[in-house]
Scaffold this motif. Structure first.
Motif, mmCIF file in Angstrom:
data_model
loop_
_atom_site.group_PDB
_atom_site.id
_atom_site.type_symbol
_atom_site.label_atom_id
_atom_site.label_comp_id
_atom_site.label_asym_id
_atom_site.label_seq_id
_atom_site.Cartn_x
_atom_site.Cartn_y
_atom_site.Cartn_z
ATOM 1 N N GLY A 230 -28.755 0.310 58.512
ATOM 2 C CA GLY A 230 -28.268 -0.460 57.375
ATOM 3 C C GLY A 230 -29.329 -0.788 56.349
ATOM 4 O O GLY A 230 -29.107 -0.671 55.135
ATOM 5 N N ARG A 231 -30.520 -1.189 56.796
ATOM 6 C CA ARG A 231 -31.590 -1.569 55.872
ATOM 7 C C ARG A 231 -32.024 -0.392 54.991
ATOM 8 O O ARG A 231 -32.566 -0.586 53.910
ATOM 9 C CB ARG A 231 -32.797 -2.085 56.659
ATOM 10 N N THR B 149 -17.704 -2.530 58.946
ATOM 11 C CA THR B 149 -18.218 -1.517 58.026
ATOM 12 C C THR B 149 -17.177 -0.424 57.842
ATOM 13 O O THR B 149 -17.103 0.509 58.655
ATOM 14 C CB THR B 149 -19.517 -0.906 58.583
ATOM 15 N N SER C 41 -28.333 -6.484 52.167
ATOM 16 C CA SER C 41 -27.468 -7.560 52.674
ATOM 17 C C SER C 41 -27.727 -8.839 51.877
ATOM 18 O O SER C 41 -28.352 -9.790 52.367
ATOM 19 C CB SER C 41 -27.713 -7.792 54.163
ATOM 20 N N THR D 37 -24.264 1.768 59.588
ATOM 21 C CA THR D 37 -24.794 1.349 58.288
ATOM 22 C C THR D 37 -24.431 -0.114 58.039
ATOM 23 O O THR D 37 -23.943 -0.501 56.987
ATOM 24 C CB THR D 37 -24.271 2.254 57.144
ATOM 25 N N ASP D 38 -24.684 -0.927 59.062
ATOM 26 C CA ASP D 38 -24.297 -2.330 59.039
ATOM 27 C C ASP D 38 -25.181 -3.146 58.106
ATOM 28 O O ASP D 38 -26.367 -2.840 57.915
ATOM 29 C CB ASP D 38 -24.434 -2.947 60.441
ATOM 30 N N GLY D 39 -24.609 -4.251 57.605
ATOM 31 C CA GLY D 39 -25.418 -5.283 56.989
ATOM 32 C C GLY D 39 -26.142 -6.059 58.064
ATOM 33 O O GLY D 39 -26.094 -5.731 59.258
ATOM 34 N N ARG E 195 -18.377 -4.217 52.558
ATOM 35 C CA ARG E 195 -18.390 -4.702 53.932
ATOM 36 C C ARG E 195 -17.398 -5.861 54.020
ATOM 37 O O ARG E 195 -17.272 -6.649 53.088
ATOM 38 C CB ARG E 195 -19.792 -5.186 54.345
ATOM 39 N N THR F 42 -26.003 -0.707 46.958
ATOM 40 C CA THR F 42 -26.339 0.499 47.719
ATOM 41 C C THR F 42 -27.712 1.001 47.288
ATOM 42 O O THR F 42 -27.964 1.177 46.097
ATOM 43 C CB THR F 42 -25.284 1.598 47.490
#
Length: 385
Positions: free
Chosen positions: A335-336, A57, A341, A309-311, A40, A20
């Motif tokens: 996400g970034r 997520t 990721s 807040t995806d990978g 995830r 994180t």
């Protein structure tokens, strides 16, 4: 072996602990905490020697699905329902999912269903050797502008966050509100506007307000140059959202209210929606999201884009969807900004100065290192990381 003869051999789940980068919260609670891994759930679907990857997520502060529930839902209900089915039959898979986990009042485990659906779309694109947008016959854009997400406790924190985003090349901002009293929320939005006077700016309340509160805020938000008021009321407050849409000087955008394409149909019939938010995981995957986007387009409802807040797998899936429907941004794919990721190696999503380039590789266009996935995997059913 052709697309028509590929059948689903195996569905595997991996709950992975990703680093994180920053803390993040919404009106419902915490989404990410710096120093604590973000979980995830990755899904690998195999058919005839071809593989595809999907991602979920879990955000209990936003919806009811947890890492534990996503893993068990896929392993014990969704995977058995589709093993042996033709991999191309996305419509049939959607029906099988609804029979395994019924929709009820909501769509029924959308995050879990989305991860498998994304993996199947990735698999089909890889089997055909083309990006999923080419597979669909819809690729209207090659780039999508991203927004930097602002979620702070004070005006000073917000100004620092905006400065960080501008330094990273971002030129649009989305502000999470509903975390404080009305005046504090307005002060935070004003601080963002002061720090970025010309930037596109919209706010997201994540269902935090009543209709009366939202109406009081709408005019003042308009004066601050806000362009859209995202999900100000509870998702199922259809009457309130219709009243708000009728009286608000600010366009009302719906997110949590649109779990399924039929939800959008209801709001369209009632004249209760200005803007529909396209969000892959909320709507159970790419297959249903494409139906929702097409309905919005055919109904004359403006589309905006968002994520969870995806990978990088989830980011790529959203970019292909938005590209297909000409949603060029700014969009909330953050996400970034908040997680690393670590599973994505080689070909992945390129982001330059706040602009994401729609992947051009086969499937989603993201290469997953399964060795890294297995090294990051945690058993969420027995112990928390």
């Amino acid at each position: 072996m052709t697309l028509a003869t590929l059948s689903i051999d195996q569905v595997e789940t991996f709950a992975v602990a990703l680093p994180t980068l920053r803390s993040f919260g919404v009106s419902g609670g915490s989404v990410a905490v710096a120093g604590r891994p973000s979980i995830r759930v990755l899904v690998k679907v195999s058919a005839g020697g071809v593989h595809g990857w999907g991602e979920a997520t879990p955000i209990p502060a936003w919806t009811y699905e947890t890492a534990e529930s996503i893993v068990t839902t896929i392993d014990r209900y969704l995977a058995p329902a589709i093993l042996g089915r033709p991999a191309f039959d996305l419509d049939g898979v959607t029906t099988a999912f609804d029979r395994a986990i019924n929709r009820g009042f909501s769509i029924g485990a959308p995050l879990a269903k989305s991860a498998v659906d994304i993996a199947l779309n990735d698999l089909l694109g890889r089997a055909a050797g083309v990006p999923v947008g080419v597979l669909w016959g819809q690729r209207r854009a090659e780039e999508v502008q991203l927004a930097w997400i602002v979620s702070g406790q004070t005006a000073e924190e917000v100004a620092d966050c905006v400065a960080e985003g501008r330094e990273a090349g971002y030129r649009a901002f989305k502000v999470k509100i509903g975390l404080h009293a009305e005046e504090t929320d307005l002060a935070i939005v004003a601080a963002v506007r002061d720090a970025a006077p010309e930037a596109p700016l919209w706010v997201d309340a994540n269902q935090a307000y009543t209709c009366d509160t939202a109406l009081r805020l709408a005019g003042r938000l308009l004066d601050l140059g806000v362009t859209a008021f995202e999900q100000p009321l509870p998702a199922n407050d259809v009457a309130g959202l219709r009243r708000l849409r009728d009286s608000s000087p600010l366009p009302v955008a719906l997110d949590e209210s649109l779990r399924h394409p039929t939800d959008l149909a209801t709001f369209v019939k009632l004249g209760a929606v200005d803007v529909a938010i396209a969000k892959v995981q909320r709507s159970g995957g790419l297959t249903l999201s494409r139906r929702l986007c097409q309905l919005a387009e055919d109904s004359g409802v403006r589309l905006m884009g968002s994520g969870l807040t995806d990978g990088d797998i989830g980011l790529a899936a959203s970019l292909h969807l938005f590209s297909a429907y000409g949603i060029t941004g700014p969009v909330d794919l953050n996400g970034r900004q908040f997680i690393d990721s670590a599973y994505a190696t080689g070909a992945t999503v390129k982001v330059t100065d706040g602009v994401a380039h729609v992947p051009t590789g086969p499937g989603l266009g993201v290469e997953v290192d399964e060795t890294v996935v297995r090294s990051l995997a945690v058993d969420v059913l027995t112990a928390r990381p």
